[in-house]
Scaffold this motif. Structure first.
Motif, mmCIF file in Angstrom:
data_model
loop_
_atom_site.group_PDB
_atom_site.id
_atom_site.type_symbol
_atom_site.label_atom_id
_atom_site.label_comp_id
_atom_site.label_asym_id
_atom_site.label_seq_id
_atom_site.Cartn_x
_atom_site.Cartn_y
_atom_site.Cartn_z
ATOM 1 N N GLU A 115 29.431 2.617 38.889
ATOM 2 C CA GLU A 115 29.628 4.053 38.683
ATOM 3 C C GLU A 115 31.106 4.410 38.774
ATOM 4 O O GLU A 115 31.620 5.190 37.965
ATOM 5 C CB GLU A 115 28.826 4.834 39.726
ATOM 6 C CG GLU A 115 27.314 4.700 39.541
ATOM 7 C CD GLU A 115 26.532 5.318 40.674
ATOM 8 O OE1 GLU A 115 27.154 5.632 41.732
ATOM 9 O OE2 GLU A 115 25.296 5.486 40.536
ATOM 10 N N ARG A 116 31.797 3.839 39.761
ATOM 11 C CA ARG A 116 33.228 4.104 39.911
ATOM 12 C C ARG A 116 33.999 3.592 38.692
ATOM 13 O O ARG A 116 34.884 4.274 38.180
ATOM 14 C CB ARG A 116 33.748 3.419 41.182
ATOM 15 C CG ARG A 116 35.225 3.689 41.507
ATOM 16 C CD ARG A 116 35.661 2.876 42.732
ATOM 17 N NE ARG A 116 37.036 3.102 43.128
ATOM 18 C CZ ARG A 116 37.431 3.960 44.067
ATOM 19 N NH1 ARG A 116 36.524 4.681 44.712
ATOM 20 N NH2 ARG A 116 38.713 4.079 44.382
ATOM 21 N N PHE A 117 33.623 2.397 38.216
ATOM 22 C CA PHE A 117 34.319 1.857 37.059
ATOM 23 C C PHE A 117 34.076 2.718 35.822
ATOM 24 O O PHE A 117 35.012 3.006 35.070
ATOM 25 C CB PHE A 117 33.884 0.414 36.779
ATOM 26 C CG PHE A 117 34.519 -0.131 35.532
ATOM 27 C CD1 PHE A 117 35.834 -0.579 35.549
ATOM 28 C CD2 PHE A 117 33.829 -0.134 34.324
ATOM 29 C CE1 PHE A 117 36.448 -1.031 34.395
ATOM 30 C CE2 PHE A 117 34.431 -0.589 33.163
ATOM 31 C CZ PHE A 117 35.745 -1.040 33.202
ATOM 32 N N ASN A 118 32.840 3.108 35.574
ATOM 33 C CA ASN A 118 32.540 3.897 34.383
ATOM 34 C C ASN A 118 33.312 5.209 34.364
ATOM 35 O O ASN A 118 33.818 5.630 33.319
ATOM 36 C CB ASN A 118 31.035 4.154 34.286
ATOM 37 C CG ASN A 118 30.252 2.900 33.942
ATOM 38 O OD1 ASN A 118 30.793 1.963 33.351
ATOM 39 N ND2 ASN A 118 28.977 2.857 34.318
ATOM 40 N N GLN A 119 33.395 5.852 35.517
ATOM 41 C CA GLN A 119 34.180 7.089 35.599
ATOM 42 C C GLN A 119 35.654 6.806 35.355
ATOM 43 O O GLN A 119 36.334 7.530 34.610
ATOM 44 C CB GLN A 119 33.984 7.733 36.974
ATOM 45 C CG GLN A 119 32.581 8.262 37.221
ATOM 46 C CD GLN A 119 32.376 8.726 38.653
ATOM 47 O OE1 GLN A 119 33.283 8.658 39.491
ATOM 48 N NE2 GLN A 119 31.167 9.181 38.958
ATOM 49 N N ASP A 151 19.721 -4.686 50.386
ATOM 50 C CA ASP A 151 19.557 -3.360 49.794
ATOM 51 C C ASP A 151 20.859 -2.555 49.874
ATOM 52 O O ASP A 151 21.251 -1.889 48.902
ATOM 53 C CB ASP A 151 18.424 -2.605 50.495
ATOM 54 C CG ASP A 151 17.053 -3.207 50.226
ATOM 55 O OD1 ASP A 151 16.936 -3.987 49.256
ATOM 56 O OD2 ASP A 151 16.112 -2.910 50.990
ATOM 57 N N ARG A 152 21.523 -2.607 51.018
ATOM 58 C CA ARG A 152 22.772 -1.851 51.181
ATOM 59 C C ARG A 152 23.861 -2.403 50.267
ATOM 60 O O ARG A 152 24.582 -1.646 49.609
ATOM 61 C CB ARG A 152 23.240 -1.911 52.648
ATOM 62 C CG ARG A 152 22.389 -1.112 53.615
ATOM 63 C CD ARG A 152 22.593 0.399 53.450
ATOM 64 N NE ARG A 152 23.969 0.811 53.643
ATOM 65 C CZ ARG A 152 24.515 1.102 54.835
ATOM 66 N NH1 ARG A 152 23.785 0.987 55.934
ATOM 67 N NH2 ARG A 152 25.768 1.504 54.922
ATOM 68 N N PHE A 153 24.004 -3.728 50.253
ATOM 69 C CA PHE A 153 25.013 -4.339 49.390
ATOM 70 C C PHE A 153 24.742 -4.012 47.919
ATOM 71 O O PHE A 153 25.669 -3.756 47.146
ATOM 72 C CB PHE A 153 25.051 -5.858 49.589
ATOM 73 C CG PHE A 153 25.690 -6.296 50.880
ATOM 74 C CD1 PHE A 153 26.838 -5.682 51.364
ATOM 75 C CD2 PHE A 153 25.144 -7.345 51.616
ATOM 76 C CE1 PHE A 153 27.429 -6.096 52.553
ATOM 77 C CE2 PHE A 153 25.725 -7.770 52.802
ATOM 78 C CZ PHE A 153 26.870 -7.139 53.277
ATOM 79 N N SER A 154 23.479 -4.024 47.539
ATOM 80 C CA SER A 154 23.127 -3.738 46.142
ATOM 81 C C SER A 154 23.507 -2.318 45.755
ATOM 82 O O SER A 154 24.015 -2.081 44.644
ATOM 83 C CB SER A 154 21.622 -3.964 45.930
ATOM 84 O OG SER A 154 21.271 -5.316 46.164
ATOM 85 N N LYS A 155 23.287 -1.380 46.662
ATOM 86 C CA LYS A 155 23.659 0.010 46.374
ATOM 87 C C LYS A 155 25.170 0.155 46.228
ATOM 88 O O LYS A 155 25.657 0.908 45.381
ATOM 89 C CB LYS A 155 23.138 0.917 47.483
ATOM 90 C CG LYS A 155 21.631 1.104 47.477
ATOM 91 C CD LYS A 155 21.173 2.007 48.615
ATOM 92 C CE LYS A 155 19.660 2.160 48.609
ATOM 93 N NZ LYS A 155 19.169 3.003 49.750
ATOM 94 N N ILE A 156 25.905 -0.574 47.050
ATOM 95 C CA ILE A 156 27.368 -0.512 46.957
ATOM 96 C C ILE A 156 27.835 -1.102 45.631
ATOM 97 O O ILE A 156 28.765 -0.585 45.002
ATOM 98 C CB ILE A 156 27.999 -1.246 48.151
ATOM 99 C CG1 ILE A 156 27.707 -0.478 49.451
ATOM 100 C CG2 ILE A 156 29.515 -1.384 47.955
ATOM 101 C CD1 ILE A 156 28.073 -1.227 50.719
ATOM 102 N N LEU A 157 27.169 -2.174 45.165
ATOM 103 C CA LEU A 157 27.527 -2.760 43.874
ATOM 104 C C LEU A 157 27.195 -1.813 42.726
ATOM 105 O O LEU A 157 27.914 -1.781 41.717
ATOM 106 C CB LEU A 157 26.806 -4.098 43.681
ATOM 107 C CG LEU A 157 27.417 -5.276 44.447
ATOM 108 C CD1 LEU A 157 26.508 -6.492 44.361
ATOM 109 C CD2 LEU A 157 28.801 -5.607 43.918
ATOM 110 N N VAL A 158 26.133 -1.044 42.862
ATOM 111 C CA VAL A 158 25.860 0.003 41.871
ATOM 112 C C VAL A 158 26.990 1.024 41.873
ATOM 113 O O VAL A 158 27.434 1.497 40.818
ATOM 114 C CB VAL A 158 24.512 0.687 42.162
ATOM 115 C CG1 VAL A 158 24.342 1.939 41.283
ATOM 116 C CG2 VAL A 158 23.359 -0.278 41.922
ATOM 117 N N GLY A 159 27.508 1.316 43.060
ATOM 118 C CA GLY A 159 28.649 2.220 43.165
ATOM 119 C C GLY A 159 29.882 1.670 42.470
ATOM 120 O O GLY A 159 30.689 2.440 41.919
#
Length: 476
Positions: A321-325, A310-318
């Protein structure tokens, strides 16, 4: 001064191995700036003796590193340095740590039947490309020297052999963690994690699970930022396997790489990327995928697997988000858009569609827009006529800001000169035919300041003549 950096992890990871002794080797390219930065201050005879396998670096033992890797999506459990020897590490006066590795230095236990050698052409490419990308502001490994070995290698025929002396802040890859995870060697992985965290400034006296998540987030951020840099300057790596992905976010392995010229997000140059897995526009997705493979490996060190997933998955979502910005900001920077307004995305999309449809040169197109704003070199960087109507919309969009401010931002993000593929091939041909290249010194000097809008020879700026048929190769 030199030491064996990876020895504490164990000989199953850093396998003692001696490079070939090329007694007839000659130094044909030498990076004097890097030599000074490292505090080596070698003359060419000293460099030749250490980098040809003639004598070891004092205080260090030569090794080849073990790692696994997903190669074009297929997992290979045992890869490792099949044609490379890490001859030692050093700490500079500025307290920076570097590895010195030889490529093309002979077979190792990981060669899998290969000869462990390198042809001269790929060595020249790595020297030029690593130097050029560093000057473009892209994190990269460096090439200290290229040596001709005096021997022949056999690829698509007989070719002169070479050794590349590569310098990196670290040679730890995603595949390094995959290898230890496959071995279920948690103690060795913990040592590797401690060493790597120290390297990237995340040193902890005693590794906790929270440190592991922080480390993973650092790697994701570093890979994301690297992808944005590649896209900004138009670099296609060509072989983004997990064994070619450095944890610290530096570019490594300049085999089938090239610069995008005729624009398309689907552009592929690598001869072995037949499905377009690592196409220009696919690189960010592949970087995120590679980070996912690192997360799987790190599960070996956590107690509650589901919590960790779960933690790793949230970081991958980040990561996304970081890339899109960053991706949105990338195009604003290249177009000198200093604020956010409705319609900006449509303006960028229209430009990229025109560039794709008309196969416009990526670098020259943005250089032409930059030349308009800096009000010089417009004759050398003419705006494509296909953009006439779009340029009017763009000028109207940015008219509320000072031209000098717009120009400064654009010039920082739009290079005037890049390592052109045709010229790269010409230099390689010269070395194969004559053992040197008359154009290389002046071209490298220009590539060291790629954001200077100066007068350059016309062929240094010409778009590639055969984009559709051009291929690059690994060199193994």
């Amino acid at each position: 001064m030199f030491y064996s950096r990876y020895a504490p992890i164990g000989e199953q990871f850093a396998v003692p191995a001696k490079p070939n002794d090329f007694s007839n080797a000659k130094v044909i390219l030498f990076n004097t700036e890097l030599d000074t930065q490292l505090g080596l201050n070698w003359d060419l005879d000293t460099a030749r003796s250490y980098l040809s396998g003639n004598r070891p670096l004092p205080g260090a033992q030569s090794v080849c590193l073990a790692y696994s890797g997903h190669q074009f999506g297929q997992f290979n459990p045992t890869l490792g340095d099949g044609r490379a020897h890490l001859i030692g590490s050093l700490i500079t006066n500025g307290n920076e740590v570097f590895d010195i590795q030889l490529k093309g230095s002979g077979a190792t236990v990981f060669s899998r039947g290969g000869d462990g050698l390198c042809a001269l052409g790929p060595a020249i490419r790595e020297f030029v490309m690593s130097k050029a990308l560093s000057s473009l502001g892209v994190p990269s490994t460096q090439c200290l020297a290229v040596l001709s070995t005096g021997d022949s290698v056999y690829r698509q025929g007989e070719l002169p052999g070479a050794v590349v002396a590569r310098v990196a802040h670290s040679h730890i890859r995603v595949g390094s963690f995959q290898y230890l995870a496959m071995q279920q060697d948690s103690q060795a992985m913990l040592k590797l994690l401690e060493l790597t965290m120290k390297d990237v400034g995340l040193q902890s006296n005693e590794i906790t699970e929270e440190d592991i998540f922080s480390f993973f987030e650092f790697v994701c951020d570093a890979q994301c930022d690297l992808m944005l840099k590649w896209l900004q300057v138009g670099f296609i790596h060509g072989v983004m396997n997990t064994d070619n992905t450095l944890i610290n976010g530096e570019t490594i392995d300049y085999g089938p790489c090239a610069m995008i010229e005729s624009f398309s997000f689907n552009r592929v140059f690598s001869s072995i990327d037949r499905q377009g897995r690592y196409a220009f526009g696919q690189q960010p997705n592949m970087a995120s995928w590679n980070c996912g493979r690192l997360a799987e490996s790190l599960l070996l060190l956590v107690e509650d697997e589901q919590v960790a997933i779960d933690r790793f998955s949230k970081i991958l979502v980040g990561f996304s988000e970081r890339f899109n910005q960053g991706y949105t900001q990338l195009w604003r920077n290249k177009l000198g858009i200093l604020d956010e307004q409705p319609g900006d995305q449509e303006l960028v999309t229209e430009l990229l569609e025109i560039m794709t449809r008309n196969e416009l040169d990526f670098t020259n197109t943005f250089a032409s827009l930059t030349a308009i704003k800096i009000n010089r070199q417009q004759a050398q960087y003419p705006a494509p006529h296909e953009l006439d109507e779009w340029v009017k919309k763009w000028q109207l969009r940015i008219q509320d800001h000072e031209s000098s401010e717009i120009a400064a931002v654009m010039q920082r993000h739009n290079p005037a000169i890049i390592p052109r593929n045709d010229l790269m091939e010409e230099v390689i041909r010269d070395f194969y035919q004559y053992g040197n290249s008359d154009v290389l010194d002046s071209w490298l000097a220009a590539l060291s300041a790629p954001y200077n809008y100066d007068n350059y020879p016309e062929k240094w700026l010409l778009s590639q003549t055969n984009t559709k048929s051009y291929q690059t190769f690994c060199g193994t």
